[in-house]
Design an enzyme around this catalytic site. Structure first.
Site, PDB file in Angstrom:
ATOM      1  N   SER A 174       0.855  -1.173   0.000  1.00  0.00           N
ATOM      2  CA  SER A 174       0.000   0.000   0.000  1.00  0.00           C
ATOM      3  C   SER A 174       0.895   1.228   0.000  1.00  0.00           C
ATOM      4  CB  SER A 174      -0.917  -0.011   1.236  1.00  0.00           C
ATOM      5  OG  SER A 174      -1.922   0.968   1.133  1.00  0.00           O
ATOM      6  N   ARG A 236     -12.539  -1.535  -7.375  1.00  0.00           N
ATOM      7  CA  ARG A 236     -12.907  -0.847  -8.606  1.00  0.00           C
ATOM      8  C   ARG A 236     -12.172  -1.490  -9.769  1.00  0.00           C
ATOM      9  NH1 ARG A 236     -16.131   0.540  -5.595  1.00  0.00           N
ATOM     10  NH2 ARG A 236     -16.923   2.631  -5.066  1.00  0.00           N
ATOM     11  N   GLU A 265     -20.972  -0.259 -15.546  1.00  0.00           N
ATOM     12  CA  GLU A 265     -22.027  -0.998 -14.853  1.00  0.00           C
ATOM     13  C   GLU A 265     -23.368  -0.312 -15.045  1.00  0.00           C
ATOM     14  OE1 GLU A 265     -19.103  -2.584 -11.219  1.00  0.00           O
ATOM     15  OE2 GLU A 265     -20.782  -1.249 -10.775  1.00  0.00           O
ATOM     16  N   HIS A 285     -21.483  -6.453  -8.590  1.00  0.00           N
ATOM     17  CA  HIS A 285     -21.195  -5.371  -7.635  1.00  0.00           C
ATOM     18  C   HIS A 285     -22.080  -5.488  -6.389  1.00  0.00           C
ATOM     19  CE1 HIS A 285     -19.347  -1.082  -7.425  1.00  0.00           C
ATOM     20  NE2 HIS A 285     -19.330  -1.683  -6.251  1.00  0.00           N
TER      21      HIS A 285
END
Length: 328
Positions: A174, A236, A265, A285
């Site tokens: 990260s 995402r 989407e 989703h």
């Protein structure tokens, strides 16, 4: 106020306890999805308060300029799908509870469900059994494997704890400050992004999609993964370089992917490239879509409408608009 709710696909919000908070308003709920500006402008012509279900419908300048009655947009979480500067210029208040410190346990739970489903090849086994075949493949255990958590924020931290509970080696990659938090929490930090992808038996993505993270996972990264590895994405789709995942899965690195998010989407085309692959588990989703999560989220969203109607807007992300907001 005239309140419009967009994209409530299975007409859930009216069944929630928190929906009673809108009892004093004139509420319209749309259960289908409209993408074109003309159709949306017609739907929202009389709307004063607009409720969004996350990023299901982008609210851009071309639409906002055709909605002279709109005074408030109420939603929860990040808002890259809203042209906030245009809202400010037009006097439209944007209220969005960013829920600091509060993770989406629903998304973390779905992530873990996809990890286990992919490792044990559950969808294919279910389909085979329904077709009259018995035990068509042999899955893998997660115990002792390396769980790579890319993005150590609210959700990534919860997923890491699930991995530790299942006796996995948890490896984090990260930004520097998040890596330090992971170290403090007792997790191992990868020496580089390349090392992260090489080492992970399961790599799961938990980053926000912003300019700095768009395409952050490249085809080269995926090509470093083990031929037995699994990639999970409940964050995402844009985090992965365009077309890279389809190509990587075709090349066999990683072996399988489990995805809950797509570039555009809703996905209503059964011929979508990812859906055509046997080594992909795909869900529509669902990460944040549970009754419990929605009760939590929309209680705040509806409270924001009542607060605005009472003349005391809350969770305003464009506070400069308050001196020029459209009259209530």
């Amino acid at each position: 106020m005239k309140v419009t709710i967009l994209d409530d696909y299975v007409d859930t919000l009216r069944t929630l306890d928190c929906f009673e908070r809108l009892a004093d308003h004139d509420v319209t709920v749309w259960t289908d999805h409209v993408a074109d500006t003309d159709g949306l402008a017609e739907r929202l012509a009389e709307t004063e308060a607009l409720v969004l279900i996350r990023e299901r419908t982008p609210i851009r300048t071309s639409l906002l300029e055709r909605l002279p009655r709109l005074r408030l947009i109420s939603q929860r979480s990040a808002f890259p799908h809203i042209d906030v500067e245009t809202c400010t210029r037009l006097g439209i208040v944007v209220s969005s509870d960013l829920h600091p410190g509060s993770p989406s346990y629903a998304t973390a739970e779905l992530t873990w469900a996809l990890v286990l489903a992919a490792m044990r090849d559950l969808p294919a086994q279910v389909d085979a059994l329904r077709a009259g075949r018995w035990q068509t493949s042999v899955g893998s255990s997660v115990h002792g494997k390396t769980l790579g958590v890319f993005g150590y924020g609210r959700i990534g931290r919860v997923v890491a704890s699930y991995g530790a509970t299942f006796a996995m080696r948890v490896l984090v990659w990260s930004r520097p400050e998040s890596r330090e938090r992971a170290r403090v929490d007792g997790y191992e930090v990868a020496s580089s992004q390349a090392d992260f992808f090489r080492a992970s038996d399961v790599a799961t993505l938990h980053l926000r999609l912003v300019d700095a993270t768009r395409g952050i996972v490249s085809a080269d990264d995926l090509g470093l993964m083990k031929p037995t590895a699994v990639l999970v994405n409940t964050s995402r789709a844009g985090l992965i370089e365009p077309d890279a995942l389809v190509g990587a899965l075709g090349a066999g690195r990683p072996r399988r992917a489990a995805v809950d998010v797509f570039d555009h989407e809703p996905v209503l085309d059964a011929n979508h490239p990812l859906l055509a692959l046997d080594n992909v588990i795909a869900t529509p989703h669902l990460g944040y879509v549970t009754r419990e999560e929605w009760e939590l989220q929309f209680a705040t969203v509806f409270d924001q409408i009542n607060d605005y109607a009472a003349g005391r807007p809350t969770n305003v992300v464009n506070p400069e608009v308050l001196t020029q907001a459209r009259p209530r």
